[in-house]
Design a protein around this motif. Sequence first.
Motif, short mmCIF file in Angstrom:
data_model
loop_
_atom_site.label_atom_id
_atom_site.label_comp_id
_atom_site.label_asym_id
_atom_site.label_seq_id
_atom_site.Cartn_x
_atom_site.Cartn_y
_atom_site.Cartn_z
N VAL A 67 -54.25 -16.26 -61.81
CA VAL A 67 -54.03 -17.26 -60.45
C VAL A 67 -54.25 -18.72 -61.76
O VAL A 67 -54.52 -19.37 -61.08
CB VAL A 67 -53.50 -17.32 -59.35
N SER A 68 -55.88 -18.69 -60.73
CA SER A 68 -56.63 -19.34 -60.90
C SER A 68 -58.19 -18.77 -61.01
O SER A 68 -58.57 -17.92 -60.50
CB SER A 68 -56.82 -20.09 -59.64
N CYS A 69 -59.43 -19.80 -61.27
CA CYS A 69 -60.64 -19.27 -61.36
C CYS A 69 -61.80 -20.66 -61.15
O CYS A 69 -61.37 -21.49 -62.79
CB CYS A 69 -61.52 -18.51 -62.37
N GLU A 129 -57.33 -24.83 -51.40
CA GLU A 129 -56.08 -25.44 -52.01
C GLU A 129 -55.37 -25.66 -53.50
O GLU A 129 -54.09 -25.46 -52.95
CB GLU A 129 -56.96 -26.58 -52.77
N ALA A 130 -56.30 -24.07 -53.92
CA ALA A 130 -54.94 -24.26 -55.19
C ALA A 130 -54.02 -23.54 -54.68
O ALA A 130 -52.78 -23.43 -55.21
CB ALA A 130 -56.08 -23.40 -56.63
N ALA A 131 -54.41 -21.82 -53.95
CA ALA A 131 -53.50 -20.88 -53.61
C ALA A 131 -52.15 -21.92 -53.16
O ALA A 131 -51.08 -21.23 -53.09
CB ALA A 131 -53.85 -20.31 -52.82
N SER A 132 -52.28 -22.93 -51.75
CA SER A 132 -51.60 -23.65 -51.11
C SER A 132 -50.86 -24.29 -51.86
O SER A 132 -49.20 -23.67 -51.93
CB SER A 132 -52.46 -24.28 -49.98
N VAL A 161 -62.46 -2.71 -47.04
CA VAL A 161 -61.31 -3.16 -46.13
C VAL A 161 -60.47 -4.63 -46.43
O VAL A 161 -61.22 -5.43 -47.03
CB VAL A 161 -63.28 -3.57 -44.40
N HIS A 162 -59.14 -4.28 -46.14
CA HIS A 162 -58.71 -5.43 -46.53
C HIS A 162 -58.93 -6.82 -45.49
O HIS A 162 -58.03 -6.09 -44.04
CB HIS A 162 -57.11 -4.75 -46.93
N LYS A 163 -58.90 -7.72 -45.86
CA LYS A 163 -58.56 -9.23 -44.70
C LYS A 163 -57.71 -9.71 -45.64
O LYS A 163 -57.34 -9.98 -46.74
CB LYS A 163 -59.85 -9.66 -44.72
N LEU A 164 -57.02 -10.45 -44.44
CA LEU A 164 -56.15 -11.57 -45.07
C LEU A 164 -56.42 -12.98 -44.52
O LEU A 164 -56.55 -12.74 -43.60
CB LEU A 164 -54.79 -11.13 -44.89
N PHE A 165 -56.38 -14.11 -45.36
CA PHE A 165 -56.29 -15.18 -44.57
C PHE A 165 -54.74 -16.16 -45.26
O PHE A 165 -54.16 -15.99 -46.51
CB PHE A 165 -57.13 -16.35 -45.62
N THR A 166 -54.12 -16.90 -44.24
CA THR A 166 -52.74 -16.77 -43.95
C THR A 166 -53.25 -18.07 -44.34
O THR A 166 -53.57 -19.30 -43.33
CB THR A 166 -52.29 -16.71 -42.57
N LEU A 167 -52.35 -19.14 -45.21
CA LEU A 167 -52.26 -20.00 -45.78
C LEU A 167 -51.72 -21.12 -45.07
O LEU A 167 -50.40 -20.54 -44.87
CB LEU A 167 -52.24 -20.09 -46.99
#
Length: 205
Positions: A95-97, A149-152, A199-205
Motif C-alpha cells: 500500500v505504501s512504504c 497520514e497515507a493510511a488515513s 502480540v497483535h496491536k491496533l491503531f484506529t484511524l
Amino acid sequence: MKTPIKRDATGMRASYKRSDFGEMERGKYVALARAALTQNTATEPLTIRPAVDADVEGMRTLLNDIIRIGGTTAITNELSPDEMREWFISGEAVVSCFVAFDSDGTIVGFQSLSKYDSLPAGWVDIATFASRSRHKSGVGSALFARTREAASKLGFSAINASIRVVNEGGLAYYSRMGFTTYLVEDGDPQAQGRVFNRVHKLFTL
C-alpha cells in the motif's frame, strides 16, 4: 494464475489477491507518493520520503543486518533485491512504504503498509525496520507520521501491527505510537518449523 506468497509484518506467510486491493486504491497511493516526492519531510537530521526502486539496496542492507542479528523479526532468511521490491516497494499487496535518510543520505529506517486477505475490511498491516544505532533518534516517530497520514488518506480505518513477544523494543514502539493490544497469539508456526508467539496491536484511524 498462481496466487503469490507474501508475509506480514513479522515475516509470516500470507496469501493475497489483486482484487482485494484494487487498481483504484493503488492509483491513489501513486498520486500521494508523487506529490510527497516534491515535498519531502525533513525532521533534522532526517528526511522522510516514499521508497523508490533506487532505495532497494540501502533498504536490503538495513533489513538483512537485522535478520542476521535475529530476535526481533520472524524473517529468518536474508532477502534478495527482487524480494525487497515485492515485499516493500512494488508488490501487489504493498500500500505504501516510506524511507528515512540521515544527513549523509544513508537509509536508517523504513516503514511499509500492506493489505492481506486475512485482515478485516478496512484494515492494513504495518512493518517497521530501523537501524539498531538509530532506535532512539526519532526515526520511528517520523516514519509513522507519514504512514498514518497515507493510511488515513487512502480510507483505511485501522492499522494492524503483529510483533513477536520477545521483541520488547517493537512492542514499546507501537505502544508509544498509540497502538493497543487486541490479541496475544500463542504459537504461530512458520514454514521453517519454528514457533513464534505474537502480540497483535491496533491503531484506529
